[in-house]
Write an enzyme that holds these catalytic residues in place. Structure first.
Site, PDB file in Angstrom:
ATOM      1  N   ASP A   1       0.920  -1.320   0.043  1.00 56.11           N
ATOM      2  CA  ASP A   1       0.096   0.073  -0.017  1.00 56.11           C
ATOM      3  C   ASP A   1       0.710   1.203  -0.233  1.00 56.11           C
ATOM      4  OD1 ASP A   1      -1.251  -2.043   1.062  1.00 56.11           O
ATOM      5  OD2 ASP A   1      -3.008  -1.203   1.285  1.00 56.11           O
TER       6      ASP A   1
ATOM      7  N   ASP B   1      -1.858  -2.331  -4.124  1.00 58.62           N
ATOM      8  CA  ASP B   1      -2.043  -1.032  -3.942  1.00 58.62           C
ATOM      9  C   ASP B   1      -0.628  -0.104  -4.234  1.00 58.62           C
ATOM     10  OD1 ASP B   1      -4.560  -1.698  -3.540  1.00 58.62           O
ATOM     11  OD2 ASP B   1      -4.861  -0.890  -1.470  1.00 58.62           O
TER      12      ASP B   1
ATOM     13  N   TYR C   1      -2.317   4.570  -6.224  1.00 59.01           N
ATOM     14  CA  TYR C   1      -3.353   5.340  -5.503  1.00 59.01           C
ATOM     15  C   TYR C   1      -3.927   6.310  -6.491  1.00 59.01           C
ATOM     16  CZ  TYR C   1      -3.225   2.720  -1.137  1.00 59.01           C
ATOM     17  OH  TYR C   1      -3.263   1.653  -0.497  1.00 59.01           O
TER      18      TYR C   1
ATOM     19  N   ASN D   1      -7.028  -3.737  -4.161  1.00 60.56           N
ATOM     20  CA  ASN D   1      -8.176  -2.995  -4.936  1.00 60.56           C
ATOM     21  C   ASN D   1      -8.001  -1.720  -5.706  1.00 60.56           C
ATOM     22  OD1 ASN D   1      -7.601  -2.319  -1.978  1.00 60.56           O
ATOM     23  ND2 ASN D   1      -9.316  -0.885  -2.339  1.00 60.56           N
TER      24      ASN D   1
ATOM     25  N   HIS E   1      -3.873  -9.624  -1.212  1.00 57.40           N
ATOM     26  CA  HIS E   1      -3.916  -7.994  -0.392  1.00 57.40           C
ATOM     27  C   HIS E   1      -4.868  -7.950   0.572  1.00 57.40           C
ATOM     28  CE1 HIS E   1      -3.947  -3.827  -0.814  1.00 57.40           C
ATOM     29  NE2 HIS E   1      -5.252  -3.800  -0.789  1.00 57.40           N
TER      30      HIS E   1
ATOM     31  N   HIS F   1     -11.449  -2.272   6.951  1.00 59.03           N
ATOM     32  CA  HIS F   1     -11.436  -3.185   6.179  1.00 59.03           C
ATOM     33  C   HIS F   1     -11.605  -4.505   7.264  1.00 59.03           C
ATOM     34  CE1 HIS F   1     -10.407  -0.953   2.941  1.00 59.03           C
ATOM     35  NE2 HIS F   1      -9.138  -0.573   3.177  1.00 59.03           N
TER      36      HIS F   1
ATOM     37  N   HIS G   1      -3.544  -3.829   2.241  1.00 54.63           N
ATOM     38  CA  HIS G   1      -5.030  -3.586   2.326  1.00 54.63           C
ATOM     39  C   HIS G   1      -5.306  -2.432   3.696  1.00 54.63           C
ATOM     40  CE1 HIS G   1      -8.687  -2.985   0.646  1.00 54.63           C
ATOM     41  NE2 HIS G   1      -9.482  -3.765   1.465  1.00 54.63           N
ATOM     42  N   VAL G   2      -4.834  -3.006   4.955  1.00 56.94           N
ATOM     43  CA  VAL G   2      -5.012  -2.283   6.147  1.00 56.94           C
ATOM     44  C   VAL G   2      -3.857  -1.349   6.564  1.00 56.94           C
ATOM     45  CG1 VAL G   2      -5.634  -2.366   8.739  1.00 56.94           C
ATOM     46  CG2 VAL G   2      -6.550  -3.934   7.159  1.00 56.94           C
ATOM     47  N   HIS G   3      -3.949  -0.066   6.426  1.00 53.96           N
ATOM     48  CA  HIS G   3      -2.967   0.852   6.508  1.00 53.96           C
ATOM     49  C   HIS G   3      -2.265   0.864   8.106  1.00 53.96           C
ATOM     50  CE1 HIS G   3      -5.129   2.616   2.804  1.00 53.96           C
ATOM     51  NE2 HIS G   3      -4.440   1.510   2.602  1.00 53.96           N
TER      52      HIS G   3
HETATM   53 FE   LIG Z   1      -6.115  -1.895  -0.240  1.00 54.00          FE
END
Ligand SMILES: [Fe+2]
Ligand SMILES: *[C@@H]1O[C@H](CO)[C@@H](O)[C@H](O)[C@H]1NC(C)=O
Ligand SMILES: *[C@@H]1O[C@H](CO)[C@@H](O)[C@H](O)[C@H]1NC(C)=O
Ligand SMILES: *[C@@H]1O[C@H](CO)[C@@H](O)[C@H](O)[C@H]1NC(C)=O
Ligand SMILES: *[C@@H]1O[C@H](CO)[C@@H](O)[C@H](O)[C@H]1NC(C)=O
Ligand SMILES: *[C@@H]1O[C@H](CO)[C@@H](O)[C@H](O)[C@H]1NC(C)=O
Length: 463
Positions: free
Chosen positions: A166, A195, A198, A232, A317, A327, A354-356
């Protein structure tokens, strides 16, 4: 009903007791408090986005493994002024690039954006453990880079992977990349868990931000392979803009060697590198029973030869074990489909993004449940992987700071800070894993553990 709920309560208590007994020190939520500042994208005129000088100079250079065993490499770059040559000159001596290979060009449009000329060229039959120099843009403004091929695949071959997820293109992203490059443990290949740019967070998915991202990461991606996973933010599905082909920019820009592992799609595939067998899965492609991804994975897992590649690593992801409210439970449907296979085949570690934020699990599984038995608790399981969420690359969406309380027992460590990790394989039994946060100096480890290989040395790591 009554009977049912008593039975459930009993199982719940039993499960809680079991997990308590097996893990009496419990999970840790880091007390580290990061300076509260917003993650903003670096402006378009930033140094890291500078277009290389010279007419039609190649830009956004990136490389990835090009076959199953690491004797091929895919070299990709973009020319902006005209098509130019897709040829790569390469060799083992800086003075004479004696070999050449010709690639292909592709382009795409996205709403009112037209991409540059995107070149992909595969170099084959490379020698192991060898430094190669290569040159692209040969007919206009040549640029030269290098890479080092991996050692031959084998059970005790040491190798060091970096793990980043990400990433995006904020000042924090730049800090993550710098910390990775300055890390004294020297990652040799990046496992990227999805990711990338962005760009889709910008007006009309401004694809110029795909180009700036390619230029930003070039300082690493031109010199060492990044193993790509689709997230995503790679979907770029925008029917309101007339863009209905999912993954269009990603698929044109980032090629992977999926056919070499018998896959029919670039979104799921595997490679062998040194002593690792790495499986990349697609959280955003179908994975239900009878789907191509399901059938591929079902056939792939029995092929993993732990005598050849002791370390079985999975990249995907959307995390399965995530105790962040961000998420929350999104990975659940894929976990239900595949988790029992991961336990059966003793996957060592699963990296997700996915999870930041950052999170590392205990070895747990939750595979006993069927539609009547009510057994749906994660329980300690020595055959299960460790799940690591490392979506903390630093993108424009900022940190995911809101976690579920209390911290579940299966969660060993969690913290909302940007950073990256290193997985350093020593031999068939031992690998050293460490996570570093950007707020610290390059050499500081914020979380670490020794991994014991699940096939060769499946003892409890917490002792
Ligand atoms: Fe993501
Ligand atoms: C695309 O459209 C947006 C407005 O919707 C505009 O700001 C941008 O300049 C356009 N880009 C091109 C390449 O025409
Ligand atoms: C990004 O990081 C690099 C390396 O630390 C530095 O040289 C560069 O100035 C940074 N760029 C921005 C826009 O922060
Ligand atoms: C597994 O790998 C070992 C070591 O390379 C090799 O000797 C063996 O034949 C392989 N097994 C299979 C089933 O391919
Ligand atoms: C944290 O997430 C929970 C569950 O989604 C929500 O109810 C709560 O309001 C959130 N807290 C904050 C401070 O955003
Ligand atoms: C494997 O690596 C670990 C950690 O470096 C070391 O302690 C162990 O002795 C090594 N095993 C062998 C067989 O060399």
């Amino acid at each position: 009903m009554r009977h049912c709920s008593h039975r459930y309560l009993y199982l719940l208590l039993l499960a809680l007791f079991v997990s308590f007994a097996a893990n009496c020190n419990g999970g840790k939520t880091s007390s580290f408090v990061r300076k509260g500042k917003k993650s903003i994208d670096m402006p378009l005129d930033s140094d890291v986005f500078r277009v290389p000088p010279g007419y039609n100079a190649p830009q956004q250079v990136h490389i990835t493994q090009g076959d199953l065993r690491g004797t091929a490499i895919i070299i990709s770059w973009v020319t902006q002024d005209e098509r130019g040559s897709s040829k790569v000159l390469y060799g083992t001596s800086e003075d004479s690039l004696e070999f050449s290979s010709k690639g292909r060009v592709t382009r795409y449009t996205f709403y009112n954006y037209t991409s540059g000329f995107i070149h992909h060229c595969t170099l084959q039959k490379l020698k192991h453990n060898t430094k190669y120099y290569y040159e692209v843009g040969i007919d206009h403004s040549p640029r030269r880079f290098w890479f080092i091929t991996p050692p031959e695949v084998g059970p005790d071959v040491p190798y060091t992977f970096g793990i980043i997820g990400d990433l995006g293109q904020t000042y924090d992203s730049n800090s993550t990349l710098t910390h990775y490059q300055m890390n004294p443990m020297k990652g040799q290949t990046v496992l990227f868990v999805g990711d990338l740019s962005y760009a889709d967070d910008h007006l009309n998915h401004d694809n110029v931000r795909w180009d700036t991202w390619g230029r930003f990461v070039e300082r690493s991606t031109a010199y060492q392979p990044w193993i790509w996973t689709a997230g995503n933010h790679e979907i770029d599905f925008a029917p309101e803009l007339g863009e209905t082909e999912p993954f269009k920019p990603y698929r044109h820009r980032y090629h992977v060697p999926y056919k070499a592992s018998g896959s029919t799609s670039p979104f799921w595939y595997s490679i062998k590198r040194a002593s690792a067998h790495i499986i990349v899965l697609a959280s955003y492609s179908a994975y239900g029973k009878y789907t191509p991804q399901y059938e591929w994975l079902e056939a792939e897992l029995p092929k993993v030869n732990r005598s050849e590649t002791p370390w079985l690593i999975v990249l995907l992801h959307s995390p399965w074990y995530n105790s962040n409210n961000y998420h929350y439970m999104e990975g659940e449907s894929m976990r239900v489909m595949f988790e029992s296979w991961f336990v059966k085949y003793k996957v060592d570690v699963v990296f997700a993004g996915h999870v930041h934020a950052y999170e590392r699990s205990e070895r747990v599984s939750n595979i006993a449940y069927n539609i009547v038995n009510g057994e749906c608790m994660p329980t300690p399981d020595p055959s299960a992987p460790v799940y690591i969420t490392i979506g903390d690359g630093g993108n424009i969406e900022g940190l995911a700071t809101n976690m579920t309380e209390p911290q579940p027992k299966y969660s060993a460590y969690r913290e909302a800070s940007f950073g990256h990790a290193i997985f350093e394989i020593k031999n068939r039994t031992h690998a050293y894993y460490s996570w570093r946060r950007n707020d610290d100096g390059y050499a500081v480890e914020a979380d670490s553990m020794w991994f014991y290989n699940r096939f060769w040395y499946a003892v409890d790591e917490s002792n």
